[in-house]
Design an enzyme around this catalytic site. Sequence first.
Site, short mmCIF file in Angstrom:
data_model
loop_
_atom_site.label_atom_id
_atom_site.label_comp_id
_atom_site.label_asym_id
_atom_site.label_seq_id
_atom_site.Cartn_x
_atom_site.Cartn_y
_atom_site.Cartn_z
N SER B 51 -0.57 -0.84 4.22
CA SER B 51 -0.64 0.05 5.08
C SER B 51 -0.83 -0.54 6.46
CB SER B 51 -1.57 1.29 5.36
OG SER B 51 -3.02 0.55 4.98
N HIS B 52 -1.03 -1.83 6.47
CA HIS B 52 -1.29 -2.72 7.58
C HIS B 52 -0.20 -3.86 7.57
CE1 HIS B 52 -5.22 -0.59 7.46
NE2 HIS B 52 -5.00 -0.55 8.78
N ALA B 126 -4.53 -3.61 13.35
CA ALA B 126 -4.38 -4.23 12.07
C ALA B 126 -5.59 -3.87 11.38
CB ALA B 126 -4.36 -5.70 12.42
N ASP B 192 -2.96 8.04 4.76
CA ASP B 192 -2.73 8.60 3.53
C ASP B 192 -2.61 10.00 3.62
OD1 ASP B 192 -2.93 6.21 2.00
OD2 ASP B 192 -5.13 5.97 2.11
N ASP B 311 -11.09 -8.31 -4.59
CA ASP B 311 -10.29 -8.80 -5.89
C ASP B 311 -8.65 -8.40 -5.97
OD1 ASP B 311 -12.62 -9.99 -6.84
OD2 ASP B 311 -12.91 -8.89 -8.55
N ARG B 313 -6.83 -7.84 -3.43
CA ARG B 313 -6.15 -8.52 -2.40
C ARG B 313 -5.84 -10.01 -3.10
NH1 ARG B 313 -9.32 -5.73 1.24
NH2 ARG B 313 -10.67 -7.53 1.37
#
Lengths: 341, 341
Positions: B51-52, B126, B192, B311, B313
Amino acid sequence: MQASHSDPIHLSFNELRDLLASIFERHGTSAQVAATLADNCAAAQRDGSDSHGVFRIPGYLSSLGSGWVNGRAEPKVEDVAPSFVRVDAGGGFAQPALAAARELLLAKVRESGIALLAIRNSHHFAALWPDVEPFAREGLVALSFVNSMTSVVPHGGHSALFGTNPIAFAAPRGQGDPLVFDLATSAIANGDVQIAAREGKQLPEGFGVDAQGQPTRDPKAILDGGALLPFGGYKGSALSMMVELLAAALTGGNFSFEFDWSGHPGAQTPWTGQLLILIDPDRGASRSFAERCETLIARMAEAGQDRQPGDRRYRQRARAEVEGIALPAGELAKLRALAGL
Amino acid sequence: MQASHSDPIHLSFNELRDLLASIFERHGTSAQVAATLADNCAAAQRDGSDSHGVFRIPGYLSSLGSGWVNGRAEPKVEDVAPSFVRVDAGGGFAQPALAAARELLLAKVRESGIALLAIRNSHHFAALWPDVEPFAREGLVALSFVNSMTSVVPHGGHSALFGTNPIAFAAPRGQGDPLVFDLATSAIANGDVQIAAREGKQLPEGFGVDAQGQPTRDPKAILDGGALLPFGGYKGSALSMMVELLAAALTGGNFSFEFDWSGHPGAQTPWTGQLLILIDPDRGASRSFAERCETLIARMAEAGQDRQPGDRRYRQRARAEVEGIALPAGELAKLRALAGL
């Protein structure tokens, strides 16, 4: 005409504070520690924070009597950097450690714009808002974190690890009393689970797990080897973890799961650490932080939030200033007996 | 043989970053702003923060095209006190403002033990974790707050006021990557809700209200004049309020409800402020903060929390380092077209 056991008797703040100070001193604290704890506890009672008022006295005395906490500890203040103060509370209470560092901390935040206080080797058995509110009255923004004792299961886990680990925040307002909140990162306070168990009530969903780590609404199952859940799922759990890191790992204090009081039957006060951050908002680029705070609160009211954090305490406080602090006669008699009166 | 439109094409991090930088520069940013935003956006894509990641590019370009955000702003760093740095982002993005203040801020935290960065007049579009993770890699503890744009109803209220107002935290570990979380103080992200609306799905209870301020599970009702709820009831709402005060009132930035972009059709980036606090844990009394962090994480794993914040990421990042960053061929073609390639 004799007052009945449950009739309320009204005391002034100073009367209650002095009575509590006598109790603390008679049970092994120094005069200075007694004064600090009594002020804190009387303020909680005055403000309607019942779970942190005179209700806590038996726990304090039990811990003092067990030799677990040192009521005569002399906090050692360590000036470690231009904006960083440490205190070794010497196994005593956190509030006298904060008091001992207060002037140095205020000088640092005025000079530097932000300052940190790291208290370790300390017992925090009180509400957290009394630690931050006074700084907002000096025009500062204050943020504090304290870990406690194992009772909360990390998100997705099966057994208790974190404490109820509160976060408290205080900010000055343009008019009136500061904006102050003090929130446990657990979904519910331990004391409220005990009350529900005593009254035979079920809890809402999402508050706790049983000894097998399964969700339960039965307060007895939570107390009997189960655990509280963090508030707000994984987010509250992450915040509770952060509190462990800031209040314990960073200060040099114990994690909520690290201390062993089994050699001190009657011990009730968690032996951990506390972190406090003060910010001088006058260093920011707002013309007046306190007025900006008013703007936000006015808009919160327009959006339908008619009660702001701290409002209930201030209303109770105003009432107590007029009527005194009401205590049932039996409760007061017990306190007077503890003070040897 | 031609790749189909949806076949993934794998780019190295540098390839994606350079492509995104070309896009930003071609749409009105300076080379320096382009480099900073591209690094941030490519990192989010690499780490699975979809999403970013490149998903945000159209929003960035739309805002730039509307004249709402200044892609060529030169941040003005103000050294206001020994531990307090301000930046006027000049109506540009927050990330270049942070980059401009970074060296001064690091010098201050090393000297003082704690330091604060107050960014105002800035657009943050961001994820927040990229702002804090690098400081943990320098051995520091970092905490950041950013307000955004009105979409969340205060607890007990009926209409939107707060932004999704995330809080991000980063701490160094003894082994491996830092412990990092980045959590919105809303119960769910705006994106979402949009996805659920598109897919015709109902949301769980407690995520939003409709235009009348009534609880709803219908994502369309939330989007159509309704609002998101804070996570965790009154506690999340108090934290969201705190983010408004820290990121806006304290920095001198706008509250989430204050800016008016109606004169800039296409504007999407919130024009607010950001606060960052850095702490040097080596000033604390732990022999090693990072090792204490390991102790906590090991116990969290024993208590059944097998995944720690960040974790997912890091796993995605490790995978991207081996395989590259996968983008559908059609997506890549669009990006290349935006870059004029």
